[in-house]
Every structure is written in C-alpha cells, then in structure tokens.
Design an enzyme around this catalytic site. Structure first.
Site, PDB file in Angstrom:
ATOM      1  NE  ARG A  24      -3.711   2.126   2.465  1.00  0.00           N
ATOM      2  CZ  ARG A  24      -5.027   2.002   2.410  1.00  0.00           C
ATOM      3  NH1 ARG A  24      -5.573   0.822   2.412  1.00  0.00           N
ATOM      4  NH2 ARG A  24      -5.795   3.057   2.358  1.00  0.00           N
ATOM      5  CD  GLN A  91       1.665   3.401   7.926  1.00  0.00           C
ATOM      6  OE1 GLN A  91       2.859   3.227   8.200  1.00  0.00           O
ATOM      7  NE2 GLN A  91       1.290   4.189   6.943  1.00  0.00           N
ATOM      8  CB  VAL A  93      -4.194  -5.452   6.770  1.00  0.00           C
ATOM      9  CG1 VAL A  93      -4.552  -3.982   6.545  1.00  0.00           C
ATOM     10  CG2 VAL A  93      -3.497  -6.025   5.534  1.00  0.00           C
ATOM     11  CG  ASP A  94       0.991  -8.111   9.070  1.00  0.00           C
ATOM     12  OD1 ASP A  94       0.814  -7.930  10.285  1.00  0.00           O
ATOM     13  OD2 ASP A  94       1.937  -7.586   8.439  1.00  0.00           O
ATOM     14  CG  HIS A 111      -4.267   1.226   6.516  1.00  0.00           C
ATOM     15  ND1 HIS A 111      -2.964   1.334   6.099  1.00  0.00           N
ATOM     16  CD2 HIS A 111      -4.746   2.488   6.573  1.00  0.00           C
ATOM     17  CE1 HIS A 111      -2.677   2.621   5.918  1.00  0.00           C
ATOM     18  NE2 HIS A 111      -3.734   3.335   6.203  1.00  0.00           N
ATOM     19  CB  CYS A 147     -27.945  -9.167   4.952  1.00  0.00           C
ATOM     20  SG  CYS A 147     -26.468  -8.407   4.253  1.00  0.00           S
ATOM     21  CG  ASN A 210      11.589   3.606   7.069  1.00  0.00           C
ATOM     22  OD1 ASN A 210      10.967   2.537   7.101  1.00  0.00           O
ATOM     23  ND2 ASN A 210      11.618   4.377   6.011  1.00  0.00           N
TER      24      ASN A 210
HETATM   25 ZN    ZN Z   1     -24.636  -8.819   5.567  1.00  0.00          ZN
END
Ligand code: ZN
Length: 241
Positions: A24, A91, A93-94, A111, A147, A210
């Site tokens: 991302r 950040q 999603v793992d 995220h 649904c 970083n």
């Molecule tokens: Zn649903």
C-alpha cells in the site's frame, strides 16, 4: 513513578522479514499496478463482480495469512510483557503483532485487518478463513450469509474512510505518549505521518526506525537506519521495565 507510555507506529517495513511485501505504501505493489489497485478500490470492487472474483482468488493466494511474526514483532510484545505500557498503531493488516503476543486491545489497526471479512451491507464480520473456505468450495464471490450483501476483506480499501473510532484512539495515544517510535513506515501515507507530527508536537520523544529517509527525520530525536529485525529488539530492550 509512572512508567512512560510508548506508542509504536508500524508500517510495511516491520513485516518484510515475515515475507509480506509492501502493498500500500507510496512505492507499494498496488500503486505500481493500476489493475491490482482496482481490486482494493471500493468503487470498482462494489460495481464489478469480476473484480470481486479476482480479489477472492488473490486473497486465496496471498501469503499474509500464513506469515509468522518476526523478531521485531516479538520484541514489541516482550516490551509490553515487561510491564511498560505499550500501544501499537499499525498500518499493516497482517495481524502479526497480535500473533507475536500483543494483546489485541492494545493494537490499533489503522487500515483494518486481512484476517477478517466484513459485509458491506450489514457489517457482519467473521474470520477470513471461513470466507476463503467457501471460495475453495466453489463460491467465487461468496455473499453474506446473514443478508446476502457483498463481502470484502475487513481492510480499508482505497476510497473508504478510516474507522473514526480507531483514528480517534490513535490520535489520543499520539498526544499522550512520552515515546513515539515509527518503525518501517515511510511516514508518507496519512494518517501515519500526521500521528508522528502530533506526538512530536505534544512533547514525545520521536524515534524513527526505517531503511529510507522519512519526512520526519529532521524532527526526530533519534533516527535508526539499521535493519529493523536487529535494530528494534536492541532499541526496545533499552526501554524495558
Ligand atoms: Zn450482511
């Protein structure tokens, strides 16, 4: 004496040692491939069944659900276990911080998470493995069992807002923390970048870990360029209670 609150913001760089690529980020896979980006763009996803079919196939093939936490994720969980108040803003999603042992309530997933699905109509959620089992069994675009609505991964797609509750909590933590460590994030994607600035504005010690320079290096009290897998455990052991 009250122990200082440590906020740790993690980006894709903390999970590359676990074999998960940067999807991302500004130079990430999705940004370099417009066709791939459509698979995670809300409007395309909702409008086009073919996009959804390809998304489910991609989720089946993705390594993220099989990935294991690495030394950096474990070091964060160990710091928390040592008694230091730690909150993770991620950040990613793992779900690897939680797998490494961080209590889920102390991890804010900016995220969302790839480990769950969500219904776009009734907002029912469930384990991604359940939805993938249905795909495996032949449903190429499994609808919501409650649904009939369209299901998607519980990650924040392009074109979707961030969860305002998660964002509010992340802001509050950034304001309240005494130490803010940004790990493996380019700090070029919002809200991550803003959170680092908020923390610094409120007097937190800002540490950037970083490989590449970030826009916040000038404001940081400490910048670490060494590989995260070795640098972060070293850094965090110095903060342990
Ligand atoms: Zn649903």
């Amino acid at each position: 004496m009250t122990r200082p609150l440590v906020a740790l913001l993690s980006g894709a760089g903390i999970s590359t040692d676990s074999g998960i690529p940067d999807y991302r980020g500004p130079g990430g896979l999705w940004r370099r491939d417009p066709e791939a980006e459509k698979l995670v763009t809300y409007e395309y996803y909702m409008d086009d069944p073919e996009i959804r079919r390809r998304s489910w196939q991609l989720r089946r093939a993705t390594a993220a659900l099989n990935a294991e936490p690495n030394a950096a994720h474990r070091a964060v969980a160990e710091l928390e276990r040592s008694g230091v108040p730690v909150r993770v803003l991620t950040q990613n999603v793992d779900g690897l911080h939680q797998l490494a042992g961080m209590p889920a309530r102390k991890v804010l997933e900016l995220h969302g998470t790839a480990r769950k699905f969500v219904c776009t109509r009734c907002h029912a959620r469930g384990p991604m493995t359940d939805a993938l089992a249905r795909v495996e069994a032949g449903e190429d675009d499994p609808p919501c069992l409650a649904c009939g609505g369209i299901l998607k991964s519980a990650t924040v797609f392009f074109g979707e807002p961030l969860d305002p509750v998660v964002l509010g909590d992340a802001l509050a933590i950034s304001k309240a923390c005494q130490v803010f460590i940004a790990v493996g994030s380019t700090l070029q994607v919002q809200p991550a970048a803003a959170l680092a600035g908020v923390a610094a504005d409120h007097g937190a010690r800002l540490i950037v870990v970083n490989a590449e320079p970030t826009p916040y290096d000038d404001r940081a009290d400490e910048v670490v360029r060494e590989p995260i897998g070795t640098a972060l455990p070293k850094l965090l052991s110095g903060l342990a209670a």
